[in-house]
Write a protein that holds these residues in place. Sequence first.
Motif, PDB file in Angstrom:
ATOM      1  N   THR A  18       0.826  -1.207   0.000  1.00 36.50           N
ATOM      2  CA  THR A  18       0.000   0.000   0.000  1.00 36.50           C
ATOM      3  C   THR A  18       0.857   1.252   0.000  1.00 36.50           C
ATOM      4  OG1 THR A  18      -1.661  -1.225   1.273  1.00 36.50           O
ATOM      5  CG2 THR A  18      -1.920   1.173   1.154  1.00 36.50           C
ATOM      6  N   ALA A  19       1.948   1.231   0.767  1.00 34.13           N
ATOM      7  CA  ALA A  19       2.845   2.385   0.805  1.00 34.13           C
ATOM      8  C   ALA A  19       3.491   2.630  -0.552  1.00 34.13           C
ATOM      9  CB  ALA A  19       3.914   2.167   1.873  1.00 34.13           C
ATOM     10  N   GLN A  20       3.821   1.565  -1.254  1.00 40.33           N
ATOM     11  CA  GLN A  20       4.468   1.714  -2.553  1.00 40.33           C
ATOM     12  C   GLN A  20       3.480   2.095  -3.641  1.00 40.33           C
ATOM     13  OE1 GLN A  20       6.404  -2.097  -2.910  1.00 40.33           O
ATOM     14  NE2 GLN A  20       8.274  -1.389  -1.901  1.00 40.33           N
ATOM     15  N   GLU A  21       2.291   1.517  -3.599  1.00 40.28           N
ATOM     16  CA  GLU A  21       1.288   1.795  -4.630  1.00 40.28           C
ATOM     17  C   GLU A  21       0.522   3.083  -4.374  1.00 40.28           C
ATOM     18  OE1 GLU A  21       0.963   0.148  -7.329  1.00 40.28           O
ATOM     19  OE2 GLU A  21       2.105  -1.682  -6.907  1.00 40.28           O
ATOM     20  N   ARG A  22       0.535   3.541  -3.104  1.00 45.17           N
ATOM     21  CA  ARG A  22      -0.221   4.743  -2.695  1.00 45.17           C
ATOM     22  C   ARG A  22      -1.717   4.599  -2.982  1.00 45.17           C
ATOM     23  NH1 ARG A  22       3.138   8.053   0.455  1.00 45.17           N
ATOM     24  NH2 ARG A  22       5.255   7.734  -0.278  1.00 45.17           N
ATOM     25  N   SER A  23      -2.171   3.364  -2.934  1.00 46.43           N
ATOM     26  CA  SER A  23      -3.586   3.091  -3.222  1.00 46.43           C
ATOM     27  C   SER A  23      -3.941   1.722  -2.661  1.00 46.43           C
ATOM     28  CB  SER A  23      -3.830   3.117  -4.737  1.00 46.43           C
ATOM     29  OG  SER A  23      -5.043   2.496  -5.067  1.00 46.43           O
ATOM     30  N   ILE A  24      -5.056   1.645  -1.948  1.00 46.80           N
ATOM     31  CA  ILE A  24      -5.498   0.367  -1.401  1.00 46.80           C
ATOM     32  C   ILE A  24      -5.936  -0.574  -2.520  1.00 46.80           C
ATOM     33  CG2 ILE A  24      -7.341  -0.732  -0.055  1.00 46.80           C
ATOM     34  CD1 ILE A  24      -7.047   1.535   1.960  1.00 46.80           C
ATOM     35  N   SER A  25      -6.655  -0.045  -3.505  1.00 50.43           N
ATOM     36  CA  SER A  25      -7.136  -0.903  -4.592  1.00 50.43           C
ATOM     37  C   SER A  25      -5.970  -1.431  -5.427  1.00 50.43           C
ATOM     38  CB  SER A  25      -8.128  -0.148  -5.480  1.00 50.43           C
ATOM     39  OG  SER A  25      -7.533   1.016  -6.016  1.00 50.43           O
ATOM     40  N   ALA A  26      -4.957  -0.577  -5.684  1.00 52.87           N
ATOM     41  CA  ALA A  26      -3.793  -1.033  -6.444  1.00 52.87           C
ATOM     42  C   ALA A  26      -3.002  -2.074  -5.655  1.00 52.87           C
ATOM     43  CB  ALA A  26      -2.906   0.151  -6.805  1.00 52.87           C
ATOM     44  N   ALA A  27      -2.869  -1.865  -4.347  1.00 49.61           N
ATOM     45  CA  ALA A  27      -2.183  -2.853  -3.508  1.00 49.61           C
ATOM     46  C   ALA A  27      -2.931  -4.178  -3.523  1.00 49.61           C
ATOM     47  CB  ALA A  27      -2.064  -2.324  -2.080  1.00 49.61           C
ATOM     48  N   ALA A  28      -4.256  -4.107  -3.502  1.00 52.62           N
ATOM     49  CA  ALA A  28      -5.063  -5.331  -3.530  1.00 52.62           C
ATOM     50  C   ALA A  28      -4.848  -6.102  -4.831  1.00 52.62           C
ATOM     51  CB  ALA A  28      -6.544  -4.977  -3.357  1.00 52.62           C
ATOM     52  N   GLY A  50      -0.409   0.524  17.708  1.00 48.98           N
ATOM     53  CA  GLY A  50      -0.923   1.651  18.485  1.00 48.98           C
ATOM     54  C   GLY A  50      -0.664   2.995  17.842  1.00 48.98           C
ATOM     55  N   VAL A  51      -0.436   3.010  16.525  1.00 51.31           N
ATOM     56  CA  VAL A  51      -0.211   4.269  15.808  1.00 51.31           C
ATOM     57  C   VAL A  51      -0.940   4.213  14.464  1.00 51.31           C
ATOM     58  CG1 VAL A  51       2.035   4.744  16.858  1.00 51.31           C
ATOM     59  CG2 VAL A  51       1.921   3.398  14.753  1.00 51.31           C
ATOM     60  N   THR A  52      -1.155   5.378  13.864  1.00 53.98           N
ATOM     61  CA  THR A  52      -1.705   5.461  12.514  1.00 53.98           C
ATOM     62  C   THR A  52      -0.553   5.510  11.530  1.00 53.98           C
ATOM     63  OG1 THR A  52      -3.663   6.651  13.287  1.00 53.98           O
ATOM     64  CG2 THR A  52      -3.131   6.818  10.938  1.00 53.98           C
ATOM     65  N   LEU A  53      -0.553   4.590  10.582  1.00 58.41           N
ATOM     66  CA  LEU A  53       0.545   4.483   9.619  1.00 58.41           C
ATOM     67  C   LEU A  53       0.243   5.182   8.302  1.00 58.41           C
ATOM     68  CD1 LEU A  53       1.350   0.688  10.142  1.00 58.41           C
ATOM     69  CD2 LEU A  53       2.605   2.638  11.094  1.00 58.41           C
ATOM     70  N   LEU A  54      -1.027   5.211   7.927  1.00 57.46           N
ATOM     71  CA  LEU A  54      -1.412   5.728   6.616  1.00 57.46           C
ATOM     72  C   LEU A  54      -2.618   6.648   6.743  1.00 57.46           C
ATOM     73  CD1 LEU A  54      -1.234   2.266   4.873  1.00 57.46           C
ATOM     74  CD2 LEU A  54       0.189   4.187   4.165  1.00 57.46           C
ATOM     75  N   VAL A  55      -2.632   7.692   5.932  1.00 58.87           N
ATOM     76  CA  VAL A  55      -3.818   8.538   5.815  1.00 58.87           C
ATOM     77  C   VAL A  55      -4.602   7.979   4.633  1.00 58.87           C
ATOM     78  CG1 VAL A  55      -4.711  10.865   5.473  1.00 58.87           C
ATOM     79  CG2 VAL A  55      -2.559  10.515   6.713  1.00 58.87           C
ATOM     80  N   ARG A  56      -5.605   7.177   4.940  1.00 59.21           N
ATOM     81  CA  ARG A  56      -6.289   6.413   3.897  1.00 59.21           C
ATOM     82  C   ARG A  56      -7.443   7.157   3.246  1.00 59.21           C
ATOM     83  NH1 ARG A  56      -7.535   0.796   6.718  1.00 59.21           N
ATOM     84  NH2 ARG A  56      -6.567   1.516   8.650  1.00 59.21           N
ATOM     85  N   ASN A  57      -7.858   8.284   3.802  1.00 61.07           N
ATOM     86  CA  ASN A  57      -8.978   9.011   3.212  1.00 61.07           C
ATOM     87  C   ASN A  57      -8.512  10.070   2.221  1.00 61.07           C
ATOM     88  OD1 ASN A  57      -7.850  10.769   4.999  1.00 61.07           O
ATOM     89  ND2 ASN A  57      -9.744  11.279   6.102  1.00 61.07           N
ATOM     90  N   GLU A  58      -7.222  10.053   1.868  1.00 62.27           N
ATOM     91  CA  GLU A  58      -6.688  10.959   0.852  1.00 62.27           C
ATOM     92  C   GLU A  58      -6.298  10.158  -0.387  1.00 62.27           C
ATOM     93  OE1 GLU A  58      -3.526  13.426   2.235  1.00 62.27           O
ATOM     94  OE2 GLU A  58      -4.718  14.324   3.860  1.00 62.27           O
ATOM     95  N   ARG A  59      -6.288  10.841  -1.531  1.00 61.27           N
ATOM     96  CA  ARG A  59      -5.889  10.209  -2.786  1.00 61.27           C
ATOM     97  C   ARG A  59      -4.762  11.018  -3.403  1.00 61.27           C
ATOM     98  NH1 ARG A  59      -8.489   7.307  -0.448  1.00 61.27           N
ATOM     99  NH2 ARG A  59     -10.274   6.035  -1.044  1.00 61.27           N
ATOM    100  N   PRO A  60      -3.561  10.500  -3.530  1.00 65.21           N
ATOM    101  CA  PRO A  60      -3.199   9.127  -3.154  1.00 65.21           C
ATOM    102  C   PRO A  60      -3.030   8.975  -1.650  1.00 65.21           C
ATOM    103  CG  PRO A  60      -1.269  10.299  -3.940  1.00 65.21           C
ATOM    104  CD  PRO A  60      -2.430  11.223  -4.149  1.00 65.21           C
ATOM    105  N   VAL A  61      -3.084   7.719  -1.209  1.00 62.67           N
ATOM    106  CA  VAL A  61      -2.836   7.416   0.200  1.00 62.67           C
ATOM    107  C   VAL A  61      -1.416   7.877   0.541  1.00 62.67           C
ATOM    108  CG1 VAL A  61      -2.477   5.506   1.815  1.00 62.67           C
ATOM    109  CG2 VAL A  61      -4.417   5.454   0.229  1.00 62.67           C
ATOM    110  N   ARG A  62      -1.242   8.452   1.743  1.00 59.44           N
ATOM    111  CA  ARG A  62       0.095   8.891   2.126  1.00 59.44           C
ATOM    112  C   ARG A  62       0.472   8.355   3.502  1.00 59.44           C
ATOM    113  NH1 ARG A  62       0.069  13.093   5.786  1.00 59.44           N
ATOM    114  NH2 ARG A  62      -1.904  14.236   5.994  1.00 59.44           N
ATOM    115  N   LEU A  63       1.769   8.265   3.717  1.00 59.63           N
ATOM    116  CA  LEU A  63       2.299   7.792   4.992  1.00 59.63           C
ATOM    117  C   LEU A  63       2.290   8.914   6.028  1.00 59.63           C
ATOM    118  CD1 LEU A  63       5.411   5.874   3.649  1.00 59.63           C
ATOM    119  CD2 LEU A  63       3.461   4.813   4.756  1.00 59.63           C
ATOM    120  N   THR A  64       1.962   8.549   7.258  1.00 55.38           N
ATOM    121  CA  THR A  64       2.130   9.468   8.378  1.00 55.38           C
ATOM    122  C   THR A  64       3.612   9.452   8.789  1.00 55.38           C
ATOM    123  OG1 THR A  64       1.781   7.758  10.035  1.00 55.38           O
ATOM    124  CG2 THR A  64      -0.192   8.893   9.194  1.00 55.38           C
ATOM    125  N   PRO A  65       4.062  10.363   9.645  1.00 56.58           N
ATOM    126  CA  PRO A  65       5.448  10.283  10.138  1.00 56.58           C
ATOM    127  C   PRO A  65       5.765   8.922  10.763  1.00 56.58           C
ATOM    128  CG  PRO A  65       4.518  12.419  10.655  1.00 56.58           C
ATOM    129  CD  PRO A  65       3.395  11.610  10.080  1.00 56.58           C
TER     130      PRO A  65
END
Length: 320
Positions: A18-28, A50-65
Amino acid sequence: MTSPGKITLWGVEVFIATAQERSISAAARRLGASPSAVSQQLTNLENALGVTLLVRNERPVRLTPAGEIFRRRAETIVNEAARVRAELANSDLSALTRFRLGVIEDFEADVTPQLLAHMAGRLRDCQFLLETGASHVLYDQLDARALDVIVAAEMGAAADWMEIHPILEDGFVVAAPRGVVDAGGDVLAQLKGLPLVQYTSRHYMGRLISDHLARQNLTVAHRFELDSYHAILALVGKGAGWTILTPLALMRARRFADQLDVLDLPFAPLSRTISLIARKGILQDMPEQVATALKPILREAVVDPAIAAHPFLAERLRLF
């Protein structure tokens, strides 16, 4: 089902995809899973950490710190897992359970099925995933860890993470309409009187040809630029022009052989190297074993028939 609260290798692999594709559908699509399954794995992983890794409601998906930090560790985890799988396999690789192979389209009909049949005979409990495509696409997928091994044309300097096993030197030749070019005359002058049916410059091989023509200070008129060997050679066979391709391309579209004359380049030679490439240090000696298995298949299916049809190719088509 995976219980939330546990960090799983599958969850880590899903995160990397998902991090590489920046998209959940593409990762799938890449992983052969459903978008909902990918999303659930990401949720489980974030809950476990216990942390948020990805901001999934943005397009493209992006990594949090936190996601940026975890990505570096995640790639180490996946690499170590690949090494463990290889080490646990026997020296003949009989314990390997999954193998993802990418192969250039040139081998699709004659070579790849024989290679897979050979490997399947040795790896009886292994699941094979085959991706066929252009060299630059296969390199991208190997870089993204979507493939374990690729067989493709070398494309410039190798990255430091690559393990490379040269297999075949594939020298470029001319294909012209049967009987149109007198091989005893000035071949280049005769070819200049015909349009060039050009292999697409969107692919590495097309750019290689175009750059070579430029180095020879040759300007050749062309009306067609195609990405299909069959279409190119069909046009040449009908007298629409001439082309520059490799023996591998001619052998893949050999049904047009009786409509063509195959000639050496009437200027400086040009060749490409087909190699087996893998990530260095991951699969132990498996890449070398696959490269070794591939060579006799290539000799029987491609090299010997090509040289038998056109003896001058012995100087242009050779196994390493």
